[in-house]
Design a protein around this motif. Sequence first.
Motif, mmCIF file in Angstrom:
data_model
loop_
_atom_site.group_PDB
_atom_site.id
_atom_site.type_symbol
_atom_site.label_atom_id
_atom_site.label_comp_id
_atom_site.label_asym_id
_atom_site.label_seq_id
_atom_site.Cartn_x
_atom_site.Cartn_y
_atom_site.Cartn_z
ATOM 1 N N GLU A 78 -59.518 12.600 -5.586
ATOM 2 C CA GLU A 78 -59.780 12.906 -4.181
ATOM 3 C C GLU A 78 -59.956 14.403 -3.951
ATOM 4 O OE1 GLU A 78 -56.692 11.250 -1.817
ATOM 5 O OE2 GLU A 78 -57.225 9.171 -2.251
ATOM 6 N N VAL A 79 -59.267 15.203 -4.771
ATOM 7 C CA VAL A 79 -59.366 16.662 -4.599
ATOM 8 C C VAL A 79 -60.343 17.280 -5.596
ATOM 9 C CG1 VAL A 79 -57.042 16.823 -3.645
ATOM 10 C CG2 VAL A 79 -57.389 17.093 -6.109
ATOM 11 N N GLY A 80 -61.054 16.407 -6.315
ATOM 12 C CA GLY A 80 -62.077 16.907 -7.215
ATOM 13 C C GLY A 80 -61.600 17.263 -8.602
ATOM 14 N N ALA A 81 -60.330 16.950 -8.914
ATOM 15 C CA ALA A 81 -59.818 17.213 -10.264
ATOM 16 C C ALA A 81 -59.970 15.953 -11.116
ATOM 17 C CB ALA A 81 -58.357 17.636 -10.211
ATOM 18 N N SER A 82 -59.920 16.119 -12.404
ATOM 19 C CA SER A 82 -60.023 14.952 -13.293
ATOM 20 C C SER A 82 -59.014 15.067 -14.419
ATOM 21 C CB SER A 82 -61.433 14.830 -13.871
ATOM 22 O OG SER A 82 -61.728 15.965 -14.666
ATOM 23 N N PHE A 83 -58.516 13.911 -14.863
ATOM 24 C CA PHE A 83 -57.565 13.847 -15.973
ATOM 25 C C PHE A 83 -58.050 12.810 -16.984
ATOM 26 C CE2 PHE A 83 -54.885 15.505 -12.583
ATOM 27 C CZ PHE A 83 -54.175 16.498 -13.223
ATOM 28 N N ASP A 84 -57.663 13.010 -18.209
ATOM 29 C CA ASP A 84 -57.974 12.042 -19.266
ATOM 30 C C ASP A 84 -57.178 10.764 -19.006
ATOM 31 O OD1 ASP A 84 -58.376 10.579 -21.562
ATOM 32 O OD2 ASP A 84 -58.130 12.281 -22.922
ATOM 33 N N THR A 85 -57.833 9.642 -18.902
ATOM 34 C CA THR A 85 -57.163 8.366 -18.602
ATOM 35 C C THR A 85 -56.806 7.575 -19.855
ATOM 36 O OG1 THR A 85 -59.294 7.241 -18.400
ATOM 37 C CG2 THR A 85 -58.340 8.187 -16.379
ATOM 38 N N THR A 86 -56.898 8.207 -21.019
ATOM 39 C CA THR A 86 -56.625 7.492 -22.271
ATOM 40 C C THR A 86 -55.222 6.903 -22.289
ATOM 41 O OG1 THR A 86 -58.136 8.923 -23.489
ATOM 42 C CG2 THR A 86 -56.516 7.696 -24.779
ATOM 43 N N GLN A 87 -54.241 7.705 -21.837
ATOM 44 C CA GLN A 87 -52.855 7.232 -21.877
ATOM 45 C C GLN A 87 -52.671 5.995 -21.017
ATOM 46 O OE1 GLN A 87 -49.857 9.932 -20.403
ATOM 47 N NE2 GLN A 87 -48.278 9.064 -21.725
ATOM 48 N N LEU A 88 -53.268 5.993 -19.840
ATOM 49 C CA LEU A 88 -53.158 4.825 -18.963
ATOM 50 C C LEU A 88 -53.763 3.598 -19.627
ATOM 51 C CD1 LEU A 88 -52.471 3.503 -16.273
ATOM 52 C CD2 LEU A 88 -54.648 4.367 -15.360
ATOM 53 N N LYS A 89 -54.888 3.776 -20.295
ATOM 54 C CA LYS A 89 -55.533 2.647 -20.965
ATOM 55 C C LYS A 89 -54.673 2.125 -22.123
ATOM 56 C CE LYS A 89 -60.210 4.223 -19.834
ATOM 57 N NZ LYS A 89 -61.484 4.792 -20.367
ATOM 58 N N VAL A 90 -54.052 3.042 -22.880
ATOM 59 C CA VAL A 90 -53.177 2.634 -23.987
ATOM 60 C C VAL A 90 -51.997 1.832 -23.461
ATOM 61 C CG1 VAL A 90 -51.571 3.494 -25.739
ATOM 62 C CG2 VAL A 90 -53.840 4.508 -25.519
ATOM 63 N N ILE A 91 -51.410 2.307 -22.352
ATOM 64 C CA ILE A 91 -50.271 1.596 -21.770
ATOM 65 C C ILE A 91 -50.695 0.223 -21.282
ATOM 66 C CG2 ILE A 91 -48.640 1.592 -19.833
ATOM 67 C CD1 ILE A 91 -48.539 4.653 -20.118
ATOM 68 N N THR B 119 -44.347 -8.669 -33.797
ATOM 69 C CA THR B 119 -45.548 -8.228 -33.080
ATOM 70 C C THR B 119 -45.198 -7.754 -31.676
ATOM 71 O OG1 THR B 119 -46.880 -9.808 -34.340
ATOM 72 C CG2 THR B 119 -47.852 -8.900 -32.344
ATOM 73 N N VAL B 120 -44.337 -8.503 -30.988
ATOM 74 C CA VAL B 120 -43.889 -8.068 -29.662
ATOM 75 C C VAL B 120 -43.244 -6.697 -29.771
ATOM 76 C CG1 VAL B 120 -42.307 -8.543 -27.757
ATOM 77 C CG2 VAL B 120 -43.589 -10.414 -28.782
ATOM 78 N N ARG B 121 -42.422 -6.526 -30.780
ATOM 79 C CA ARG B 121 -41.751 -5.235 -30.956
ATOM 80 C C ARG B 121 -42.758 -4.107 -31.152
ATOM 81 N NH1 ARG B 121 -36.436 -3.443 -34.284
ATOM 82 N NH2 ARG B 121 -36.653 -1.217 -33.833
ATOM 83 N N SER B 122 -43.788 -4.360 -31.922
ATOM 84 C CA SER B 122 -44.762 -3.289 -32.186
ATOM 85 C C SER B 122 -45.394 -2.790 -30.887
ATOM 86 C CB SER B 122 -45.837 -3.783 -33.153
ATOM 87 O OG SER B 122 -46.663 -4.767 -32.549
ATOM 88 N N TYR B 123 -45.672 -3.709 -29.951
ATOM 89 C CA TYR B 123 -46.251 -3.297 -28.666
ATOM 90 C C TYR B 123 -45.206 -2.585 -27.810
ATOM 91 C CZ TYR B 123 -49.958 -6.530 -30.049
ATOM 92 O OH TYR B 123 -50.962 -7.178 -30.738
ATOM 93 N N ALA B 124 -43.978 -3.080 -27.842
ATOM 94 C CA ALA B 124 -42.919 -2.448 -27.057
ATOM 95 C C ALA B 124 -42.632 -1.042 -27.559
ATOM 96 C CB ALA B 124 -41.654 -3.303 -27.114
ATOM 97 N N ASP B 125 -42.581 -0.879 -28.873
ATOM 98 C CA ASP B 125 -42.300 0.444 -29.429
ATOM 99 C C ASP B 125 -43.453 1.411 -29.157
ATOM 100 O OD1 ASP B 125 -39.973 -0.680 -30.275
ATOM 101 O OD2 ASP B 125 -40.448 -0.641 -32.419
ATOM 102 N N ALA B 126 -44.675 0.881 -29.126
ATOM 103 C CA ALA B 126 -45.824 1.721 -28.768
ATOM 104 C C ALA B 126 -45.712 2.175 -27.317
ATOM 105 C CB ALA B 126 -47.123 0.959 -28.993
ATOM 106 N N LEU B 127 -45.242 1.291 -26.449
ATOM 107 C CA LEU B 127 -45.054 1.661 -25.047
ATOM 108 C C LEU B 127 -43.955 2.710 -24.894
ATOM 109 C CD1 LEU B 127 -45.330 -1.862 -23.384
ATOM 110 C CD2 LEU B 127 -46.894 0.075 -23.053
ATOM 111 N N GLU B 128 -42.886 2.591 -25.674
ATOM 112 C CA GLU B 128 -41.811 3.582 -25.601
ATOM 113 C C GLU B 128 -42.337 4.980 -25.891
ATOM 114 O OE1 GLU B 128 -37.667 4.787 -27.910
ATOM 115 O OE2 GLU B 128 -38.296 2.683 -27.926
#
Length: 724
Positions: free
Chosen positions: A639-652, A695-704
Amino acid sequence: MTANRVRSQAITEVLNRTAVETAETRPLSEIWAIDVFNLAKMEEALSKNAFKAVKRTVKTGEPLDSATADIVAAAMKDWAMGKGVKFFSHVFYPLTNITAEKHDGFIVTNADGNAITEFTGSLLIKGEPDGSSFPNGSLRMTNAARGYTAWDPTSPAYIMWTANGPTLMIPSVFMSWTGESLDKKIPLLRSISAMDAAARRVLTLMGETDIAPLNASCGAEQEYFLVDQHFAVARPDLLLAGRTLFGAAPAKGQEFDDHYFGAIPERVQVFMQDFEEKLYRLGIPAKTHHNEVAPGQFEVAPYYEDANVAADHQQLLMTVMKATAAEHGFLCLLHEKPFAGVNGSGKHVNWSVANSTQGNLLDPGTSPEHNLNFLLFCGAVIRGVHKFGPLLRAVIATASNDHRLGANEAPPAIMSVYLGDQLEGVFNDIMAGKISVSTDGGVMDLGLSQILNFKRDPGDRNRTSPFAFTGNRFEFRAVGSSQSVSGPLTALNTMLTDSLTWVADQLEVQFEAGKTPPEAVACVIKELMELHSDAVFGGDGYSTEWHTAAVEERGLRNLPTTAEALPVFSEPEVIELFEKTGVLSAAELNARYEVYAEQYVNSIAVEAKLVIDMAKTVIYPAALSYAADLAKTYAVAQEVGASFDTTQLKVIAENANLLLSTVAQLESELECHDFADAKAHMSHSATSIRSLMDTVRSYADALEAEVDDALWPLPKYREMLFIK
């Protein structure tokens, strides 16, 4: 209080903790076995004849008559009540790896309504808990509930102190009304008796005339982790499963090798001293304690004792350890792998065979090639491991120990024997028909005048061997830290019984052919090694080359999971072994298979349910919350014309979605119930369930690793392992 607030508060509380103040320590001479009704106290309290009868029972297994039992009971009661005891309990060892106890008062009422104290020989000898509510593997039906406990006079009674006061504890066996063993003590006692008979036969053939009863000895090194209770209460997995089902690896683990034998943290040192003083009061000979390899991991090692007493003391040690840890604000973790990626915890069982006349039969002396008794007994062990290696794997098989075997100093699941260079050379020379001359290790000379030279051992140690000779005993390194040592000891004694019987048969053939003892022993050992030397291995047990050679060239079995190991109990050779030695009937052995299989399946099911619950109600919401914060931040920035890398949001988002979809698969697999037998059910748990949990753990640990630290609700590895 939000979950992440609970974690923050836990960190603050732990950082502000101080060591618990304990009573002033007293000299060992004043407290040693002060709470144990041992032979020394019996000698003071009993008549000469009664004491002699009890001593014969303890030393030789001679039956005790009922009149003497009455005398012992009266003296035991008077001694205990003199310490303020009002209750007694037969403590026994069901198929649960923990103890069980039913408390009764020294109280009866008379016709006048008065209360008096009473404790007769019959009360001492027999108790009656429920025989169907403990694990029994279908030996008892629900409507056939009677079971008995019976006093074991060879293991001394003791007083257990708690905040509620003292209780007299009487070590006992536990059986069904129909006479089958429902515990771990009866088979152990039977195996000792069987081994004694077989060993006497060998020694008699070797010309020994004065042969005292033989017993196995055990010294079990106990590894464990300590986690502050403030962290533990915020980890449902630690509380209910005994291990962390989630947790990203910290930046630092054990890679610097700086924790092993390092300075013990003050709080832990105070706990250890308090804990060991309690052990000394109970006559448990704690010998050493130190930091173990992983941060937060420690070890206590007792001096060796007769196997039956050592097994009872090991159970008592674990009970006292956990209770004392709680008093000091710790949760004591005996799980074999409470933290992924660091050293697991074992219970190295140091095992030997000895008596008061021939001494330690597994002590080679200075010239093992001339120590005929040693050669026979050590050879018998080699044969036993080769023939019954899969059984040794089965008796240490649990869902928790599966995580540990084969990594971080834990031995592999392939059972082999390490002898060391000197002994391996002796046995190989005999197999080759050579005259063996052993060499010692020489002198350690560092070239420093201020450092005294000392004699070096004849061989190095092998930390990757599951069953290693360590000078005058074998160390069974594959036993898990949470296990009772009774099962492994029973298996070792029983396989040795079988091998000593074979040795005796072969000796008789050689002596009938006119051979002298040295010639006969050489012939027997030569044949034994030709048949069983494939079990001897002195190299790297972790290497892929060994795993390939062990299975493909030597015919050894690799049973990496409990699902593969427990069915060994049903194999004809194992059933025959236990039946012919009189240690376990086929029904008793099958009961153990059923019980341990059910425990394996239930353990994994509990963990799977925890994974589902924590993933859905703790981890996913934290990820979703942070993702929402990020999305809002990005939106405002745009909204203020700035931009951020959204990679982290996509990974999460990706990991959160995969987390939930895998949880759904896990829920579906948990609902499967149509299995042909216990083996199929275990296989499903070992493969489908465990794989999905990982497998569940691998995703949870990636989120941590991605979620804002302030929002992460679970205490992290770096906190639990390093903050004491």
